[in-house]
Design a protein around this motif. Structure first.
Motif, PDB file in Angstrom:
ATOM      1  N   LYS A  72       0.837  -1.202   0.000  1.00  6.59           N
ATOM      2  CA  LYS A  72       0.000   0.000   0.000  1.00  6.59           C
ATOM      3  C   LYS A  72       0.870   1.249   0.000  1.00  6.59           C
ATOM      4  O   LYS A  72       0.532   2.249  -0.631  1.00  6.59           O
ATOM      5  CB  LYS A  72      -0.947  -0.004   1.195  1.00  6.59           C
ATOM      6  N   ALA A  73       1.995   1.186   0.689  1.00  7.14           N
ATOM      7  CA  ALA A  73       2.907   2.331   0.726  1.00  7.14           C
ATOM      8  C   ALA A  73       3.447   2.638  -0.676  1.00  7.14           C
ATOM      9  O   ALA A  73       3.639   3.804  -1.036  1.00  7.14           O
ATOM     10  CB  ALA A  73       4.059   2.064   1.686  1.00  7.14           C
ATOM     11  N   VAL A  85      -5.049   5.837  -0.420  1.00 11.23           N
ATOM     12  CA  VAL A  85      -4.800   4.488  -0.930  1.00 11.23           C
ATOM     13  C   VAL A  85      -5.755   3.503  -0.255  1.00 11.23           C
ATOM     14  O   VAL A  85      -6.392   2.687  -0.926  1.00 11.23           O
ATOM     15  CB  VAL A  85      -3.323   4.060  -0.701  1.00 11.23           C
ATOM     16  N   SER A  86      -5.885   3.594   1.049  1.00 11.13           N
ATOM     17  CA  SER A  86      -6.794   2.701   1.781  1.00 11.13           C
ATOM     18  C   SER A  86      -8.239   2.891   1.336  1.00 11.13           C
ATOM     19  O   SER A  86      -8.968   1.915   1.144  1.00 11.13           O
ATOM     20  CB  SER A  86      -6.690   2.940   3.289  1.00 11.13           C
ATOM     21  N   GLU A  87      -8.661   4.135   1.163  1.00 14.20           N
ATOM     22  CA  GLU A  87     -10.031   4.402   0.720  1.00 14.20           C
ATOM     23  C   GLU A  87     -10.287   3.799  -0.660  1.00 14.20           C
ATOM     24  O   GLU A  87     -11.336   3.191  -0.895  1.00 14.20           O
ATOM     25  CB  GLU A  87     -10.289   5.907   0.672  1.00 14.20           C
ATOM     26  N   ILE A  88      -9.329   3.960  -1.557  1.00 13.61           N
ATOM     27  CA  ILE A  88      -9.480   3.412  -2.917  1.00 13.61           C
ATOM     28  C   ILE A  88      -9.523   1.893  -2.882  1.00 13.61           C
ATOM     29  O   ILE A  88     -10.421   1.268  -3.458  1.00 13.61           O
ATOM     30  CB  ILE A  88      -8.329   3.893  -3.836  1.00 13.61           C
ATOM     31  N   LEU A  89      -8.566   1.282  -2.212  1.00 15.41           N
ATOM     32  CA  LEU A  89      -8.485  -0.182  -2.194  1.00 15.41           C
ATOM     33  C   LEU A  89      -9.641  -0.833  -1.441  1.00 15.41           C
ATOM     34  O   LEU A  89      -9.963  -1.999  -1.680  1.00 15.41           O
ATOM     35  CB  LEU A  89      -7.141  -0.643  -1.626  1.00 15.41           C
ATOM     36  N   LYS A  92     -14.087   2.690  -1.013  1.00 15.44           N
ATOM     37  CA  LYS A  92     -14.855   3.743  -0.358  1.00 15.44           C
ATOM     38  C   LYS A  92     -14.751   5.059  -1.124  1.00 15.44           C
ATOM     39  O   LYS A  92     -15.461   6.001  -0.835  1.00 15.44           O
ATOM     40  CB  LYS A  92     -14.365   3.934   1.075  1.00 15.44           C
ATOM     41  N   ARG A  93     -13.845   5.096  -2.094  1.00 12.65           N
ATOM     42  CA  ARG A  93     -13.643   6.290  -2.907  1.00 12.65           C
ATOM     43  C   ARG A  93     -13.320   5.820  -4.322  1.00 12.65           C
ATOM     44  O   ARG A  93     -12.646   4.828  -4.526  1.00 12.65           O
ATOM     45  CB  ARG A  93     -12.495   7.116  -2.352  1.00 12.65           C
ATOM     46  N   GLY A  94     -13.813   6.564  -5.289  1.00 13.76           N
ATOM     47  CA  GLY A  94     -13.555   6.227  -6.685  1.00 13.76           C
ATOM     48  C   GLY A  94     -12.228   6.770  -7.173  1.00 13.76           C
ATOM     49  O   GLY A  94     -11.621   7.649  -6.550  1.00 13.76           O
TER      50      GLY A  94
END
Length: 116
Positions: A72-73, A85-89, A92-94
């Protein structure tokens, strides 16, 4: 060699059986030519009757991360901050257009997959 278009499931199964019989046929022989023709017909039939949906964009990113042994880093350079990155993966975010361009250029993920 009696090759006809594959129109039914029965034709499809017969073609698959014949392909199995012809496995290992040498190229540039009548059997090799028959094999090539049947494989082409089967591929066309499968594309028409069993289409494969494109992968989910996030699943494609995760798959590429696995292939390239990225964390992820490592994704911060393509997606922004660690929290982004966390939101995308986590879906939760486009993805934004700039993220898509970055992923396309940096990780060679086809844009048509990322835009889906």
């Amino acid at each position: 060699m009696d090759i006809r278009p594959i129109k039914t499931e029965q034709d499809y199964n017969a073609a698959i059986s014949r392909i199995e019989e012809l496995l290992g046929a040498k190229m540039d022989t009548p059997e090799g030519d028959e094999f090539d023709l049947l494989v082409t017909l089967v591929e066309f039939y499968e594309m028409k009757h069993y289409p494969i949906a494109p992968p989910d964009p996030i699943d494609a990113i995760k798959f590429r991360m696995e292939q390239m042994v990225l964390t992820k880093a490592d994704m911060v350079q393509y997606l922004g901050s660690q929290s982004r990155v966390s939101e995308i993966l986590n879906k939760k975010r486009g993805l934004t257009l700039s993220m898509i361009k970055s992923l396309y250029k940096g990780l060679k993920i086809p844009a048509e997959i990322l835009l889906a």
